[in-house]
Design an enzyme around this catalytic site. Structure first.
Site, PDB file in Angstrom:
ATOM      1  N   ASP A 163       0.828  -1.343   0.452  1.00 27.56           N
ATOM      2  CA  ASP A 163       0.129   0.266  -0.224  1.00 27.56           C
ATOM      3  C   ASP A 163       0.902   1.344   0.165  1.00 27.56           C
ATOM      4  O   ASP A 163       0.450   2.626  -0.327  1.00 27.56           O
ATOM      5  CB  ASP A 163      -1.292  -0.068   1.082  1.00 27.56           C
ATOM      6  N   CYS A 205     -37.892 -34.278  27.992  1.00 27.39           N
ATOM      7  CA  CYS A 205     -38.950 -34.588  26.761  1.00 27.39           C
ATOM      8  C   CYS A 205     -37.572 -36.004  25.859  1.00 27.39           C
ATOM      9  O   CYS A 205     -36.771 -35.795  26.148  1.00 27.39           O
ATOM     10  CB  CYS A 205     -38.940 -33.148  25.582  1.00 27.39           C
ATOM     11  N   CYS A 220     -38.786 -27.006  22.904  1.00 25.52           N
ATOM     12  CA  CYS A 220     -39.601 -27.436  22.894  1.00 25.52           C
ATOM     13  C   CYS A 220     -38.923 -27.868  25.096  1.00 25.52           C
ATOM     14  O   CYS A 220     -37.760 -27.245  24.762  1.00 25.52           O
ATOM     15  CB  CYS A 220     -39.584 -29.412  22.946  1.00 25.52           C
ATOM     16  N   LYS A 254     -11.424 -28.371 -12.838  1.00 25.23           N
ATOM     17  CA  LYS A 254     -13.163 -27.497 -13.966  1.00 25.23           C
ATOM     18  C   LYS A 254     -13.451 -26.845 -12.798  1.00 25.23           C
ATOM     19  O   LYS A 254     -14.126 -26.886 -12.269  1.00 25.23           O
ATOM     20  CB  LYS A 254     -13.654 -28.480 -14.620  1.00 25.23           C
ATOM     21  N   SER A 312     -17.461 -25.530 -26.102  1.00 26.39           N
ATOM     22  CA  SER A 312     -17.703 -26.025 -25.047  1.00 26.39           C
ATOM     23  C   SER A 312     -16.837 -27.210 -25.103  1.00 26.39           C
ATOM     24  O   SER A 312     -16.465 -27.595 -25.845  1.00 26.39           O
ATOM     25  CB  SER A 312     -19.377 -26.038 -24.228  1.00 26.39           C
TER      26      SER A 312
HETATM   27  C1  9MJ Z   1     -12.448 -25.123 -16.449  1.00 28.17           C
HETATM   28  N1  9MJ Z   1     -13.881 -24.178 -16.502  1.00 28.17           N
HETATM   29  O1  9MJ Z   1     -12.016 -25.286 -15.469  1.00 28.17           O
HETATM   30  C2  9MJ Z   1     -10.780 -25.522 -20.252  1.00 28.17           C
HETATM   31  N2  9MJ Z   1     -11.365 -25.202 -17.674  1.00 28.17           N
HETATM   32  O2  9MJ Z   1     -10.307 -25.728 -22.238  1.00 28.17           O
HETATM   33  C3  9MJ Z   1     -10.721 -25.904 -17.727  1.00 28.17           C
HETATM   34  N3  9MJ Z   1     -11.947 -25.337 -18.932  1.00 28.17           N
HETATM   35  C4  9MJ Z   1     -11.672 -25.496 -21.262  1.00 28.17           C
HETATM   36  N4  9MJ Z   1      -9.948 -26.312 -19.024  1.00 28.17           N
HETATM   37  C5  9MJ Z   1     -10.593 -25.953 -23.451  1.00 28.17           C
HETATM   38  N5  9MJ Z   1      -9.748 -26.113 -16.531  1.00 28.17           N
HETATM   39  C6  9MJ Z   1     -12.122 -25.610 -22.894  1.00 28.17           C
HETATM   40  C7  9MJ Z   1     -12.387 -25.064 -21.675  1.00 28.17           C
END
Ligand code: 9MJ
Length: 677
Positions: A38, A433, A427, A116, A83
């Protein structure tokens, strides 16, 4: 013209601040305190105020703009953000690996294994090393321009940490809100009458889609990178894991749990490991992701319609499911609390079948408006009790009646009470009880209390129903023939139970205090009371003021303790228990005990063989250590038992010394400490 030494100082401050951000967010090894950071930050801010011509958009002071946006512009992703395909069990994962092996002709494939992350996918574009645009994933082709908001996320560098940046680099990853930050934010929002979020994912999404970046700046967001999109002027890489390593050198955070694994077995073990440490993480993950690590192979495998063939998400079992409420009952807890419980049509959640879900209390039922016959979303996460999240109102049958809290205790028929300003209905009958009495006994015999093995819930219920237990001291009067006469109880089991009862007579003061089941007196408070007062008698006679001298004992807890010991019935039970031979060693006065661990912060992880974690904690504390729950740069030592998880990994990452149980045993031996509690 600004003095060149000033110009130089400004640049030096920016570099220093960026370097500390890198140490903090990427290496997780800060070398300066927040206060020092800071101080440098304020010095830079001051110079920029004095010499506005020196301000540059990638200065660490320039994260927050001062204008709310009108709306979000659309962004076309140059390379679509696809996806991932999913698998839901190990057989499907094995089949996926087989397909990869068939397509590549390899026997064993190397994979990058990553948690993930359950946040919001974003794309960050760096042009000549500067963050020029950040966009949400959107539908994968078109996202929203959230640059102003993303700039406020301190984990994301505004300029890359290199003198030789690529012309264009698109970093992809996940914006997350840590669980701790989420709890803190919701607490703040509740207090200030602002909207709370249902979960960290929604909180992250809501914060990124906030039109006023000054508000986003106040949200505790963070970021981990996991792939590269556009890459111009980027060195040639052979492996995905090398790209992630390179990201780190550029100051871009990558998840510390990412690993390279070999073949199906490697993936399976990684999945199981993540599942076992999931609850310890400070952010939500909903599975793991595996990617073929060899980039040339990725190219060869290419894409199917919606997702790459070289990557797969192995999802954890869903933690939410929909089912129907058959009835709503109420349960009586140990301290008389009345909890409404939804009885459900059986449904699998988080990998197990559940038939009950808690509705917490009367206000919660009303707020969620749960009715018999309703279709509800239930949630079961980790070890927590399954709960009803919400009602699917569209599916409500006609004539479904709102829940009514009963007027009387379902077990002892006493008139229920709900004190003004409290959420819990109770209660008032206490141990007269039967429900409360049974719960009190279960608590009394439990592992951290008197620890009577074999005297389980079912047996206690049978004994109470048979009229053999009328107060806790009756446990110590049980005879072999009384036990052996019960259902599912042979001679041998009866003997075992009696032996465990006998053994439990030798206990410790903290255990005995905890076993008494005084309201709000958990294991830690019982320990503190014992350490402070040294004897039961002194605790029994302590005044309200004296009780409040004990760490963590405030006025409310002091009242509970004080009244407990002044209740004649409780006094008789304690007398009776002691008369049955319950005893404990005196608590040594530790004023003179050496404190070899004074000033050390120690973290315990994994399971110990020779003592419980709470015993180890108490023993370490008696030698002056502070026992904390998470590993940080301030941790001096980690004691790792068996099956140690993420804390061990973190210790290794931070270079914190790790010792095993033998180290602890040697130390306790050396100082003559015996584990108690
Ligand atoms: C997540 N959601 O943690 C990918 N992701 O790689 C990781 N998603 C991903 N990789 C290519 N660890 C498309 C999505």
């Amino acid at each position: 013209m600004v003095d060149p030494t000033i110009r130089q100082r400004v640049e030096e401050l920016r570099n220093t601040l960026n370097e500390h951000a890198y140490r903090y967010y990427v290496l997780d090894e800060p070398v300066i305190s927040d206060a020092e950071y800071d101080r440098l930050y304020r010095e830079l801010e001051q110079l920029e105020k004095q010499y506005p011509e020196l301000i540059s958009p990638d200065s660490p002071t320039q994260r927050v703009g001062d204008q709310p946006l009108e709306g979000f512009k659309q962004v076309q992703h140059e390379i679509p953000m696809l996806s991932l395909g999913n698998v839901f069990d190990e057989d499907e994962l094995r089949a996926w690996d087989k397909r990869v092996r068939d397509l590549t002709g390899l026997d064993v494939v190397e994979y990058s294994a990553e948690p993930k992350l359950d946040g919001l996918a974003v794309s960050l574009l760096y042009e000549n090393g500067r963050l020029t645009r950040a966009a949400t994933r959107g539908d994968g082709r078109t996202g929203e321009d959230v640059t102003a908001n993303v700039r406020t996320i301190k984990a994301i560098p505004l300029r890359l940490r290199t003198d030789n940046p690529p012309a264009r680099l698109e970093v992809r990853g996940e914006v997350l809100m840590p669980r701790s930050g989420f709890e803190a934010y919701n607490a703040w929002a509740r207090e200030h009458g602002e909207k709370t979020f249902a979960n960290p994912r929604n909180a992250a999404a809501g914060s990124l889609r906030q039109l006023d970046p000054r508000k986003t700046a106040g949200r505790p967001l963070t970021f981990f990178a996991y792939s590269m999109g556009v890459a111009e002027g980027v060195p040639p890489f052979k492996k995905h894991s090398d790209v992630l390593e390179w990201f780190k050198t550029l100051g871009i955070p990558v998840n510390p749990l990412d690993k390279v694994v070999q073949g199906y077995e490697g993936m399976r073990d990684y999945y199981r490991w993540m599942q076992s440490i999931r609850d310890e993480l400070d952010y939500d993950i909903d599975g793991v992701v595996f990617k073929v690590n060899d980039l040339a192979l990725q190219e060869k495998l290419g894409f199917a319609t919606k997702s790459p063939r070289w990557a797969i998400a192995h999802k954890f079992p869903a933690e939410e499911a929909t089912t129907r409420v058959r009835s709503i009952d109420v349960q009586v807890g140990r301290t008389g609390s009345i909890t409404p419980v939804a009885r459900l049509e059986p449904v699998t959640v988080g990998g197990v079948t559940i038939t009950n879900a808690t509705l917490h209390n009367e206000d919660e039922v009303r707020r969620k408006d749960v009715r018999v016959g309703d279709t509800v979303v239930v949630r079961r996460a980790g070890d927590v009790i399954p709960e009803v999240v919400r009602v699917v109102k569209e599916k409500r049958p006609p004539n479904a009646q709102p829940f009514q809290m009963p007027q009387r205790c379902p077990v002892c028929d006493s008139v229920l009470e709900r004190p003004e300003g409290e959420a819990v209905t109770r209660c008032p009958a206490g141990l007269s009880c039967d429900a409360q009495f049974k719960e009190a006994l279960k608590h009394f015999v439990s592992r951290k209390a008197m620890d009577i093995e074999g005297l389980g819930e079912k047996l206690i219920e049978q004994l109470v129903d048979a009229g053999l237990l009328k107060n806790p001291a009756d446990i110590y009067r049980l005879r072999q023939e009384q036990l052996a006469g019960l259902e599912r109880m042979g001679q041998k089991s009866a003997d075992n139970v009696l032996r465990a009862i006998e053994k439990s007579k030798r206990t410790t003061l903290p255990r005995f205090l905890y076993a008494l089941g005084i309201r709000e007196v958990g294991e830690a408070t019982a320990n503190n009371l014992a350490q402070h007062f040294k004897s039961l008698e002194t605790i029994q006679n302590a005044s309200l003021e004296e009780l409040q001298q004990v760490p963590d004992v405030g006025p409310v807890v002091a009242e509970h303790i004080y009244h407990f010991f002044r209740n004649p019935k409780n006094q008789r039970v304690i007398e009776d228990l002691l008369a049955q031979g319950i005893h404990w060693p005196e608590i040594p006065d530790d004023a003179h005990r050496p404190q070899p661990l004074a000033g050390e912060n120690i973290v315990l992880t994994g399971s110990l063989q020779s003592m419980s974690r709470s015993q180890a904690k108490a023993a370490l504390q008696s030698l002056g250590a502070k026992v904390t729950s998470s590993v940080s740069k301030n941790t001096q030592r980690v004691i790792a038992g068996e099956k140690a998880g993420s804390k061990l990994v973190r210790a290794e990452e931070l270079g914190v010394p790790v010792v095993d149980e033998n180290w602890l045993l040697d130390l306790l031996d050396q100082y003559g400490v015996t584990p108690e509690g």
